[in-house]
Design an enzyme around this catalytic site. Structure first.
Site, PDB file in Angstrom:
ATOM      1  N   ARG A   1      11.377  42.193  13.848  1.00 32.23           N
ATOM      2  CA  ARG A   1      12.403  43.208  14.080  1.00 32.23           C
ATOM      3  C   ARG A   1      13.682  42.466  14.471  1.00 32.23           C
ATOM      4  NH1 ARG A   1      12.564  48.060  18.555  1.00 32.23           N
ATOM      5  NH2 ARG A   1      14.472  48.960  17.769  1.00 32.23           N
TER       6      ARG A   1
ATOM      7  N   HIS B   1      17.982  51.675  15.341  1.00 31.71           N
ATOM      8  CA  HIS B   1      16.726  52.448  15.247  1.00 31.71           C
ATOM      9  C   HIS B   1      16.462  52.903  13.812  1.00 31.71           C
ATOM     10  CE1 HIS B   1      17.298  53.835  19.711  1.00 31.71           C
ATOM     11  NE2 HIS B   1      16.491  52.781  19.678  1.00 31.71           N
TER      12      HIS B   1
ATOM     13  N   ARG C   1      21.960  53.447  29.765  1.00 30.58           N
ATOM     14  CA  ARG C   1      23.228  53.262  29.035  1.00 30.58           C
ATOM     15  C   ARG C   1      24.041  54.553  29.058  1.00 30.58           C
ATOM     16  NH1 ARG C   1      20.358  51.168  23.849  1.00 30.58           N
ATOM     17  NH2 ARG C   1      19.594  49.145  24.535  1.00 30.58           N
TER      18      ARG C   1
ATOM     19  N   GLU D   1       7.470  51.997  14.249  1.00 30.16           N
ATOM     20  CA  GLU D   1       8.417  51.015  13.709  1.00 30.16           C
ATOM     21  C   GLU D   1       7.696  49.764  13.201  1.00 30.16           C
ATOM     22  OE1 GLU D   1      10.521  51.826  17.449  1.00 30.16           O
ATOM     23  OE2 GLU D   1      12.352  51.348  16.348  1.00 30.16           O
TER      24      GLU D   1
END
Ligand code: AMP
Length: 411
Positions: free
Chosen positions: A91, A180, A241, A385
């Site tokens: 990734r 993402h 965040r 993922e």
């Protein structure tokens, strides 16, 4: 093909060992606290319980060595020989504008990945460390980089440009990239399968609500806008965040608090979001628990979080001139009926109507949670993922070599 999927952070290596023929994850785990006291390898073979091993793990090379040896170990392993690992899929957070698809890692690709560090200084250096570690531990094995940004390469200029002087885009590549991507693509396709409607005939909004959170407008299978931007900081409120805010705020705070660039970065990435507003936690479970026990700041953080999701649902429905499906995924999206309920509130004018009973019982299942009469189908879908990375790795290797090769990707 049997593929080792690697996701490297600054002090962690997450892994899954996946057989793409059966799509079974043979083993998964994580090395954490790399380079610190108390490093741990947590490993779960698919058919045996989790094991937790404390060990000294100095750097990412030692971490990958530990992963390979546990995959081979007599008690906890799932392979007998190293050669059963046929490829590695990594990734990689940022592929810039250049990488519109996954890429076989070659010396030229490594040079480009190093050039991209400027765009993703918090993520790409660790991904590169992981690639180098695999190259040392598993020399000669094909390695493929799968980018969080690639799926969003279809976003048009009017959606990816910021209102800055155009020269900033030309000079520094300042534009929206989005992240993402593997998750948004996966859950959109899964929703189309569940609904039995071709993805190229649907307008879909996907909400990936995990520690990091983003939403994507997917028009007939193509990403046309997404909430994360130049970095993963933009858009939704996240665990720590800030998400969207007036850019002048940061200049103001830096001046008033005399913050360095590093301190300002830490404020926005680590001390904001749910944590920053509530002062309670960055974990949605703890926020909901505190809100339910009467903590007004936790309730406020939850309200800001869900309000912003609602705002983007409205915005992206306008972007696509319609909506067929709304998909919730990742830690919060898959598990929190409360967040799904609040995020879908007051959207009946768009044709979004939850079935609260289905919403409450959806946990852990890929399922439709909208009412029978809802114009828009709302779904809860588990993301995967790692499976996308394994599939993409196999596809890239087979497209380049015709069959798996062990020599093509030496870096
Ligand atoms: P992820 O990044 O997808 O692994 O998501 C991790 C986040 O999911 C955690 O920080 C929690 O905030 C959230 N989460 C996990 N389980 C639940 C739950 N049952 N209810 C609400 N949030 C949850």
């Amino acid at each position: 093909m049997k593929i080792l999927v690697i996701n490297c952070g600054s002090s962690s290596v997450k892994y899954q060992f996946i057989d793409t023929d059966t799509e079974l994850s043979l083993a998964r785990g994580m090395v954490s606290r790399i380079g610190m006291a108390g490093s741990v390898l947590e490993h779960k073979p698919h058919d045996r319980p989790v094991v937790k091993l404390g060990m000294d793990i100095l750097d990412h090379i030692v971490a990958v060595e530990a992963v390979v040896s546990i995959l081979l170990s007599a008690n906890h392993g799932v392979i007998k020989d190293k050669s059963e690992i046929e490829a590695v899929g990594h990734r990689v957070a940022h592929g810039g504008a250049h990488f519109t698809d996954a890429a076989m890692i070659t010396p030229a690709v490594m040079t480009e990945l190093r050039d991209l560090i400027e765009l993703a200084p918090l993520h790409n250096p660790h991904n590169i460390r992981g690639i180098n570690a695999c190259n040392k531990t598993l020399p000669g094995l094909p390695q493929v980089a799968v980018f969080d940004t690639s799926f969003h390469h279809t976003i048009p200029p009017h959606a990816y440009l910021y209102g800055l002087p155009y020269v900033m885009y030309k000079r520094y590549g300042i534009r929206r990239y989005g992240f993402h991507g593997t998750s948004h693509k996966f859950v959109c396709e899964r929703a189309s399968t569940i609904l039995g409607r071709p993805v190229d005939q649907m307008k879909v909004i996907t909400c990936h609500l995990g520690n990091g959170a983003s939403m994507t407008a997917i028009d007939r299978g193509v990403s046309v806008d997404t909430t994360m931007g130049f970095t993963p900081l933009e858009g939704l409120l996240m665990g720590t965040r800030s998400g969207d805010m007036d850019p002048a705020i940061i200049l103001h705070i830096m001046a008033r608090e005399e913050l360095s660039l590093h301190e300002a970065n830490t404020l926005l990435n680590k001390h904001s979001g749910l944590m920053g507003i509530s002062g309670v936690s960055s974990d949605m479970r703890e926020i909901i628990e505190a809100a339910n026990s009467g903590n007004s700041m936790a309730q406020l953080a939850l309200d800001v979080y869900c309000y912003r999701i609602r705002k983007y649902i409205g915005s992206y429905t306008a972007v696509m001139n319609g909506l067929d499906a709304l998909v919730f995924t990742a830690g919060v999206g898959e598990n929190s009926a409360e967040v799904r309920r609040l995020s879908c509130q007051h959207l009946d004018f768009l044709g979004i109507e939850l079935d609260e009973n289905k919403n409450q019982t959806a946990r852990g299942r890929d399922t439709v949670i909208s009412s029978a009469g809802s114009k828009v189908s709302v779904l809860c879908v588990s993301t995967n993922e790692e499976l996308v990375i394994a599939r993409d790795t196999e596809r890239v290797i087979k497209s380049m070599t015709g069959s798996p090769s062990k020599t093509s990707a030496t870096v």
